[in-house]
Design an enzyme around this catalytic site. Structure first.
Site, PDB file in Angstrom:
ATOM      1  N   THR A   1      -5.635   2.756  -7.404  1.00 13.08           N
ATOM      2  CA  THR A   1      -6.355   2.747  -6.979  1.00 13.08           C
ATOM      3  C   THR A   1      -7.773   4.165  -7.643  1.00 13.08           C
ATOM      4  O   THR A   1      -7.168   5.015  -7.020  1.00 13.08           O
ATOM      5  CB  THR A   1      -6.399   2.575  -5.305  1.00 13.08           C
ATOM      6  OG1 THR A   1      -5.990   1.586  -4.841  1.00 13.08           O
ATOM      7  CG2 THR A   1      -8.343   2.971  -4.710  1.00 13.08           C
TER       8      THR A   1
ATOM      9  N   HIS B   1     -13.051  -2.352  -2.871  1.00 13.57           N
ATOM     10  CA  HIS B   1     -12.469  -1.727  -1.685  1.00 13.57           C
ATOM     11  C   HIS B   1     -13.022  -2.697  -0.404  1.00 13.57           C
ATOM     12  O   HIS B   1     -12.643  -1.544   0.720  1.00 13.57           O
ATOM     13  CB  HIS B   1     -12.262  -0.298  -1.969  1.00 13.57           C
ATOM     14  CG  HIS B   1     -10.826   0.784  -1.057  1.00 13.57           C
ATOM     15  ND1 HIS B   1     -10.816   1.376  -1.620  1.00 13.57           N
ATOM     16  CD2 HIS B   1     -10.247   0.784   0.401  1.00 13.57           C
ATOM     17  CE1 HIS B   1      -9.964   2.193  -0.805  1.00 13.57           C
ATOM     18  NE2 HIS B   1      -9.460   1.627   0.311  1.00 13.57           N
TER      19      HIS B   1
ATOM     20  N   TYR C   1      -1.818   5.110  -4.050  1.00 14.15           N
ATOM     21  CA  TYR C   1      -2.879   6.755  -4.287  1.00 14.15           C
ATOM     22  C   TYR C   1      -2.577   8.314  -4.871  1.00 14.15           C
ATOM     23  O   TYR C   1      -1.182   7.983  -4.242  1.00 14.15           O
ATOM     24  CB  TYR C   1      -3.151   7.533  -2.798  1.00 14.15           C
ATOM     25  CG  TYR C   1      -4.320   5.953  -2.064  1.00 14.15           C
ATOM     26  CD1 TYR C   1      -5.585   5.731  -2.935  1.00 14.15           C
ATOM     27  CD2 TYR C   1      -3.650   5.578  -0.872  1.00 14.15           C
ATOM     28  CE1 TYR C   1      -6.620   5.309  -2.530  1.00 14.15           C
ATOM     29  CE2 TYR C   1      -4.728   4.176  -0.566  1.00 14.15           C
ATOM     30  CZ  TYR C   1      -5.509   4.599  -0.703  1.00 14.15           C
ATOM     31  OH  TYR C   1      -6.463   3.526   0.109  1.00 14.15           O
TER      32      TYR C   1
ATOM     33  N   LYS D   1      -7.326  -0.200  -9.888  1.00 13.12           N
ATOM     34  CA  LYS D   1      -8.142  -1.304  -9.033  1.00 13.12           C
ATOM     35  C   LYS D   1      -9.276  -0.645  -8.320  1.00 13.12           C
ATOM     36  O   LYS D   1      -9.148   0.806  -8.096  1.00 13.12           O
ATOM     37  CB  LYS D   1      -6.938  -1.876  -7.653  1.00 13.12           C
ATOM     38  CG  LYS D   1      -7.896  -2.132  -6.640  1.00 13.12           C
ATOM     39  CD  LYS D   1      -6.814  -2.308  -5.624  1.00 13.12           C
ATOM     40  CE  LYS D   1      -7.430  -3.140  -4.103  1.00 13.12           C
ATOM     41  NZ  LYS D   1      -7.649  -1.620  -3.481  1.00 13.12           N
TER      42      LYS D   1
ATOM     43  N   SER E   1       0.930  -1.116   0.158  1.00 14.99           N
ATOM     44  CA  SER E   1       0.126  -0.113   0.103  1.00 14.99           C
ATOM     45  C   SER E   1       0.399   1.179   0.108  1.00 14.99           C
ATOM     46  O   SER E   1       1.747   0.952   0.733  1.00 14.99           O
ATOM     47  CB  SER E   1      -1.276   0.112   1.049  1.00 14.99           C
ATOM     48  OG  SER E   1      -1.473   1.558   1.388  1.00 14.99           O
TER      49      SER E   1
END
Ligand code: GLV
Length: 353
Positions: free
Chosen positions: A153, A246, A127, A222, A103
Site C-alpha cells: 500500500t 483506499h 504496510y 496498491k 491486511s
C-alpha cells in the site's frame, strides 16, 4: 437480496465507533461517495444475438485460477466486525474459489489465516513499517505461510486521512493486532493515527527494488491513481497495480478508482495486470471494471458487511451474490467470458439516477 441489504444490517450490528471506522472516509467523504457514484456514470453497451450458452466468468490473476473476476480487498481489524474475523473471511473466500488479500493490520497472524484455509491462494497487503525488522518478519511470515503475492500500500505514508468520524467518536482499536504488537509491544488500544504512524513515510519508487529483493513473491502496488505513477511502478519492476484510493479514506476529493482506471490501463495495461477497488457493489460494476481493462475488481466493505452479519456464512453469501450478478451480467452483456469484455462494452455519461 443484494449487498445493500447487508450494508443496512451493518450499522445495526456494530457499536458506533467501529461502525464509523469501517464506514467512514476522509474529510467530507467526497471520494467515499464518488467511488459508488462513479460506476453509475459508466453505462454498459450490450451486444445482442451472441451465443452466450457457454458464457463463463472464471479467469486467472497473476497466473492463479479464480472462479470469478472478483477478489477480496485488504481491510483492517476484522475481529471488530465479527469474533471470527480474518479466519472467517479466509475460509469463505477459499470456498468461493477466489483470492483474499490479508491486511498487515489484521487481527490474526498470516500463519493463522493460512491454517484456516490451507492451499488457498492469498495475497498479503504490506504496510512497510519504519521498523524494518518488523517489515522483514511480516514478509517472511507471508512467504512461509504460502501467500502468493505482496501488495504494497503506497497511499498512506505515515498517516491516515483525516477521518473525522473516528476523531469524533474517539475510536481506538480494541482487538489485538499481531503486527502492531510486534512493532510497539502494545497489541490493542491504539488510534488509527497511532497505527499509521508506524508506516514509513520516506519511501520512494527507488525502494521498490529493495522490497523485491526481500522475497521471490510477485509484487503489486496498491494506491496508484495516475498514469505517471503507473509508469514509475512498472519501470520499478512491479507485477501488478491496484488502482485504488483506499476506499476514500486517505486523500479526499481524488478520482474514483473506476475513473482513474482507463489512464492507468492505457499506460501499462499491456505490461502488467491492473486491478481496481472502491465502490464495487454490483456485478455490473465488476463488468465495467473489466471493460475498462481491469483483470479483476476487489471488494472491501461488502465483505465486512457479510462478516458482521453472519461470519463465514455472511462473507460466503456476499461473494455468491456477486457471482450470480457477474454471471447474469456477462450473459446479458453478450460476452462469453472475461476476455470478451472490452472498452466497446462501456461508455461514460452523466449519472442517470
Ligand atoms: C486501514 O488500512 C485503514 O484504511 O483504516
Amino acid at each position: 437480496m443484494n449487498v445493500w441489504d447487508y450494508e443496512q444490517r451493518f450499522e445495526q450490528t456494530l457499536d458506533a465507533g467501529a461502525f464509523g471506522y469501517f464506514a467512514g472516509g476522509a474529510d467530507d467523504e467526497v471520494t467515499l461517495r464518488d467511488n459508488v457514484a462513479a460506476f453509475r456514470r459508466w453505462r454498459l453497451r450490450p451486444r445482442m444475438l451472441v451465443d452466450v450458452s457457454a458464457a463463463a466468468i472464471e479467469t486467472t490473476v497473476l497466473g492463479e485460477p479464480v472462479s470469478m473476476p472478483l477478489l477480496v480487498a485488504p481491510t483492517a481489524f476484522q475481529r471488530m466486525a465479527h469474533p471470527d474475523g480474518e479466519i472467517a473471511t479466509a475460509r469463505a473466500t477459499a470456498a468461493a474459489g477466489t483470492v483474499m488479500t490479508m491486511s498487515t493490520v489484521a487481527t490474526a497472524s498470516p500463519g493463522e489465516v493460512a491454517e484456516a484455509a490451507p492451499g488457498a491462494a492469498r495475497w498479503f497487503q504490506l504496510y512497510w513499517f519504519k521498523d524494518e525488522g518488523v517489515t522483514h518478519a511480516l514478509i517472511d511470515q507471508a512467504v512461509v505461510s504460502d501467500f502468493r503475492a505482496i501488495v504494497l500500500t503506497i497511499d498512506a505514508p505515515g498517516a491516515p486521512g483525516r477521518r473525522e468520524r473516528d476523531l469524533r467518536s474517539g475510536f481506538v482499536v480494541e482487538a489485538p493486532i499481531p503486527a502492531v504488537e510486534a512493532a510497539t509491544g502494545r497489541p490493542t488500544g491504539l488510534t488509527p493515527a497511532e497505527v499509521f504512524a508506524l508506516v514509513e513515510s520516506r519511501l520512494t519508487w527507488r525502494d521498490l527494488e529493495r522490497l523485491r529483493g526481500m522475497s521471490d513473491l510477485p509484487l503489486l502496488v496498491k494506491g496508484v491513481l495516475t498514469r505517471e505513477d503507473a509508469r514509475l511502478a512498472v519501470d520499478g519492476g512491479v507485477d501488478g497495480i491496484v488502482v485504488s484510493n483506499h476506499a476514500g479514506r486517505q486523500l479526499d476529493t481524488v478520482l474514483a478508482g473506476i475513473d482513474a482506471l482507463p489512464e492507468v490501463v492505457d499506460e501499462v495495461g499491456g505490461e502488467v495486470e491492473v486491478f481496481v477497488d472502491g465502490g464495487v457493489r454490483r456485478g455490473t460494476d465488476v463488468l465495467k471494471a473489466l471493460a475498462l481493462g481491469a483483470r479483476a475488481a476487489l471488494i472491501g466493505r461488502p465483505v465486512l458487511w457479510g462478516l458482521a452479519a453472519a461470519g463465514e456464512a455472511g462473507v460466503r453469501d456476499v461473494l455468491e451474490i456477486f457471482r450470480r450478478e457477474i454471471a447474469l451480467g456477462m450473459q446479458l452483456l453478450g460476452c462469453v467470458g472475461c476476455g470478451a469484455v472490452t472498452r466497446a462494452h462501456v461508455q461514460s455519461g452523466p449519472d442517470p439516477t
